[in-house]
Design a protein around this motif. Structure first.
Motif, short mmCIF file in Angstrom:
data_model
loop_
_atom_site.label_atom_id
_atom_site.label_comp_id
_atom_site.label_asym_id
_atom_site.label_seq_id
_atom_site.Cartn_x
_atom_site.Cartn_y
_atom_site.Cartn_z
N LYS A 87 0.84 -1.22 0.00
CA LYS A 87 0.00 0.00 0.00
C LYS A 87 0.87 1.26 0.00
O LYS A 87 0.53 2.25 -0.65
N VAL A 88 1.97 1.20 0.71
CA VAL A 88 2.89 2.35 0.78
C VAL A 88 3.69 2.45 -0.52
O VAL A 88 3.90 3.55 -1.06
N ARG A 89 4.13 1.31 -1.04
CA ARG A 89 4.95 1.29 -2.27
C ARG A 89 4.22 1.93 -3.44
O ARG A 89 4.82 2.59 -4.28
N LYS A 90 2.94 1.71 -3.48
CA LYS A 90 2.14 2.24 -4.62
C LYS A 90 2.05 3.77 -4.58
O LYS A 90 1.87 4.41 -5.61
N LYS A 91 2.14 4.35 -3.38
CA LYS A 91 1.93 5.80 -3.25
C LYS A 91 3.21 6.62 -3.39
O LYS A 91 3.15 7.84 -3.44
N ILE A 92 4.36 5.94 -3.40
CA ILE A 92 5.65 6.67 -3.43
C ILE A 92 6.47 6.23 -4.63
O ILE A 92 6.51 5.05 -4.98
N GLU A 93 7.12 7.22 -5.26
CA GLU A 93 8.05 6.91 -6.36
C GLU A 93 9.45 6.75 -5.76
O GLU A 93 9.93 7.62 -5.05
N PHE A 94 10.07 5.61 -6.06
CA PHE A 94 11.42 5.33 -5.53
C PHE A 94 12.45 5.55 -6.63
O PHE A 94 12.31 5.02 -7.73
N VAL A 95 13.48 6.32 -6.31
CA VAL A 95 14.57 6.57 -7.25
C VAL A 95 15.84 5.95 -6.66
O VAL A 95 16.27 6.33 -5.56
N LEU A 96 16.41 4.98 -7.36
CA LEU A 96 17.62 4.31 -6.87
C LEU A 96 18.84 4.91 -7.55
O LEU A 96 18.91 4.95 -8.79
#
Length: 786
Positions: free
Chosen positions: A755-764
């Motif tokens: 649920k959290v992963r879907k709401k945030i864009e992760f930049v590696l």
């Protein structure tokens, strides 16, 4: 009298070296002669004038002595009698005449013969001076004391010796009656001067008297002890007879038979059984009033009460175990799966040794309660031992029975309390162990927590091995940093991270609220606590990774509701977002939310704390100056070093970034991390501080929706950091839309709830260039934002 007062007479006479004895002038003594040369010397002497020269061998073990093997000063003696003994040896009686000195040994193969210088003097010609008189009195006094202490010499001898006027003869007679070493006898023989001879004899006698006194003391002490033991034995036998008359002995025999009966019934190792039976025999032999009997009784009570052969039968039902774990705890999927794996293996094999699990996580996430659920799901007994602050090794291994009030350690005590040899055993707070002069408890735990060794765990009190291999050991810790490496190596680490807001909400509604209603005597319809109210409690009244504070706040609401129900006769109390402050007061905490505008020199970092994650604003100001760098906000050494590494990197690429080349000389840089009262440390704010400094120097704003974490190197590489799950949850709570993470932390994204992963864009990112690309806002973007 000096040596020149002797009349020197030279003569050739046969010679016999004596083994282990000396002959003095005026001394009559017999000895046995067995060596062929010595027998030949005797026969030669008897043919001539019965004179023979007797001297002492230096080493009595030599059978064929040469001239170097015996002393050259001895005694010219007269043979009085000879008697042939069976076996070829001869017993000879001799009388010592005068001292003599070997001048030359004549070569002869059949016997020893020597040219002797015999020292002869006439006693009548002697004049005694005062010194010699004093020396004679001292020696006589010594001899009297020697006779008193020694039982080897007759007391009547004092009268005979005291009548001798001649000092030479006086000294020689006394020397012949005392038992001395060969070297001491030789010293007296070689003293031709009478005063010197008396002085040597006085010294020897004084030494012998001291030795005899010590011998007497030892003898008296031993006699006293023997007498005491005999007395105790006699009294004990009398006591037994009295006890037998009173019927008390029957009670002791009955008690001993009871112990024997219990030990025979228990299936324990043969070594332990033999030790216990030996202690029972000791108990029978000791007096009932002896202090030792109490120690033996305590020991035997522990032996018979320990569960040597008692164990609970595992109820292996994975479906039932899963239901129990799910009903008791929300989430914690990794932990539950590992436990279910163990239960499945138990169904397939009975020989598997108990695993050692270490549940690591922040306070209040349910580490202790999950251990209870494991015991419940396996149908095993549960025991818990808190290790917080334990400093004494004896707490683990027990005290030896030599100490007053000795007892087994808490491991064995807990096993006895469990009543089975295969309980679930929880070591709580293993990271809080300490050590001091009483030993290191962590080292004592190495044997307990090693499946290869713990089948023979030996407690100091029991002094017998107890099998701990069937025990399911679980340990808990807040961090692995303080657990000694050898101990950590023996455990399987299962990390339990903090709960998300949604998980806390579900735990509050489905677990904590029903539990607190029951504890406070309330029914479900007595209190209505809305979801929004619980969410507000989580966000505004607690700051924790677990749910302990949440439970306390729900309990607080229950108490106030109970008071209203009783006082105001209300049937239902409704608590919602609107009236929550009436029950809990004003909000205790605030979470920093995303700013409304992009700002220059202000970057949002992510931090890990023991109570979960948090966002961290890092502010940078650049001012005209002389190149000073100031760091404020209670920063630790590692964090300061990260800031300096970032500044060095910025200097190295100042040309690429189009920053004034001499900025480090002409500008003062101030880096500040708000909430200055709270100490902060660690390398994970490295890229955040560097981004904030670059933003301030370039006068470019940082995207308000971006948060970041990662360590920076001098070359601008971004290294991985820990606590990703907690940091991401904190960013989500603060309304962050984009998070910049080190590329090597990619694997940690799997732990973050979907649920959290879907709401945030992760930049590696791998390099600082990538960080700046996503963090800094171009002017067009900034205008759009406005």
């Amino acid at each position: 009298m000096s040596i020149d007062q002797y009349k020197s007479v030279k003569k050739n006479i046969p010679l016999i070296p004596l083994r282990g004895m000396s002959v003095f002038p005026y001394m009559v003594i017999h000895f046995d002669v067995g060596r062929e040369k010595s027998i030949n010397a005797l026969e030669k002497a008897m043919i001539e004038d019965s004179l023979i020269f007797l001297c002492s061998q230096k080493d009595a073990t030599i059978d064929e002595p040469t001239s170097e093997d015996f002393y050259h000063i001895g005694t010219v003696s007269k043979i009085k009698q000879m008697l042939k003994l069976p076996g070829g040896s001869i017993r000879v009686l001799v009388e010592g005449l005068n001292r003599g000195k070997i001048l030359e040994i004549n070569k002869d193969e059949s016997y020893l013969e020597a040219e002797i210088e015999e020292m002869v003097y006439e006693p009548e010609e002697l004049e005694k001076n005062e010194k010699i008189e004093a020396a004679m009195r001292l020696v006589l006094k010594d001899f009297e004391e020697y006779i008193t202490l020694s039982n080897k010499v007759s007391p009547d001898l004092i009268l005979t010796v005291s009548e001798i006027e001649d000092p030479g003869r006086f000294a020689d007679v006394i020397a012949s009656y005392i038992y001395l070493k060969e070297e001491e006898n030789q010293k007296i023989l070689e003293a031709f001067n009478f005063y010197e001879r008396l002085e040597i004899l006085h010294g020897i006698l004084q030494k012998e008297i001291e030795i005899l006194k010590i011998e007497e003391q030892i003898n008296q002490r031993v006699k006293k002890q023997i007498t005491k033991v005999q007395k105790e034995y006699y009294l004990r036998e009398q006591m037994k007879a009295i006890q037998s008359e009173l019927g008390e002995e029957d009670e002791l025999i009955e008690e001993i038979e009871e112990y024997k009966s219990k030990i025979e019934k228990i299936k324990m190792p043969e070594e332990v059984k033999q030790k216990a039976l030996k202690e029972i025999n000791r108990l029978y032999k000791l007096s009932p009033n002896s202090a030792e009997t109490g120690v033996i009784r305590t020991y035997l009570d522990w032996i018979v009460e320990l569960p040597w052969d008692k164990e609970t039968k595992d109820k292996v039902n994975i479906k039932k175990s899963r239901d129990i774990l799910n009903n008791d705890h929300y989430g914690l999927y990794d932990v539950k799966e590992r436990i279910l794996e163990y239960i499945a293996i138990r169904k397939l094999t009975k020989d598997m040794k108990g695993p050692i699990l270490c549940l690591v996580g922040p306070p209040g996430v349910g580490k202790t309660s999950i251990a209870k659920s494991i015991a419940k799901s396996l149908n095993r007994n549960f025991v818990r031992m808190s290790l917080g602050g334990v400093r004494d090794e004896a707490e683990i291994r027990g005290h030896r029975r030599t100490y007053v009030g000795a007892l087994p350690g808490r491991i064995i005590s807990s096993i006895k309390k469990a009543g089975s040899k295969n309980p679930v055993f929880l070591f709580d707070e293993i990271d809080k162990l300490n050590s001091d002069f009483r030993g290191d408890p962590a080292s004592a735990l190495l044997e307990v927590l090693d499946p290869e060794q713990n089948n023979t765990f030996t407690d100091h009190f029991l002094e017998a091995p107890f099998d701990l291999s069937q025990v399911f050991f679980i340990t808990t810790a807040n961090t692995t940093a303080t657990i000694p490496r050898p101990l950590l190596d023996r455990m399987e680490i299962i990390r339990i991270s903090g709960y998300t807001e949604e998980e806390k909400l579900q735990i509050g509604l489905n677990y904590l609220l029903p539990k607190q209603l029951k504890e406070h005597g309330l029914k479900e319809n007595n209190l209505e606590l809305s979801k929004e109210a619980i969410r507000d409690i989580i966000n505004n009244y607690t700051r924790e990774a677990g749910v302990r504070e949440l439970e306390r706040n729900i309990a607080n609401i229950c108490r106030k509701a109970a008071k209203r129900i009783v006082e105001e006769d209300v049937k239902t109390v409704r608590v919602n977002r609107g009236n929550l402050d009436k029950y809990l007061g004003g909000a205790k905490y605030r979470y920093e939310m995303v700013g409304k505008t992009h700002e220059v020199g202000v970057a949002t970092g992510l931090a890990w704390t023991t109570v979960g994650g948090d966002t961290l604003s890092i502010e940078v100001n650049c001012m005209k100056g002389t190149g000073k760098v100031q760091l404020t906000g209670q920063l630790g050494d590692v964090m300061k070093e990260s800031a300096m590494a970032g500044l060095s990197y910025i200097r190295s690429i100042s040309e690429i970034l189009d920053i004034e080349e001499n900025f480090y000389k002409e500008m003062d840089i101030h880096i500040h991390v708000p909430e200055g009262a709270i100490p902060k440390d660690g390398p994970s704010a490295g890229i955040t501080m560097a981004t904030a400094v670059i933003s301030a120097l370039m006068n470019k704003p940082i995207n308000k929706d971006v948060a970041m974490t990662g360590e920076i190197t001098l070359r601008g590489r971004v290294l991985p950091v820990g606590g990703i799950k907690e940091k991401v949850l904190a960013a989500h709570r603060a309304g962050i839309k984009k998070i910049i993470l080190p590329y090597e932390n990619k694997k940690d994204l799997e732990e973050i709830p979907s649920k959290v992963r879907k709401k945030i864009e992760f930049v590696l990112v791998k390099k600082m260039d990538d960080v700046l690309e996503h963090a800094l806002v171009e002017e067009d973007d900034e205008n759009e934002n406005h």
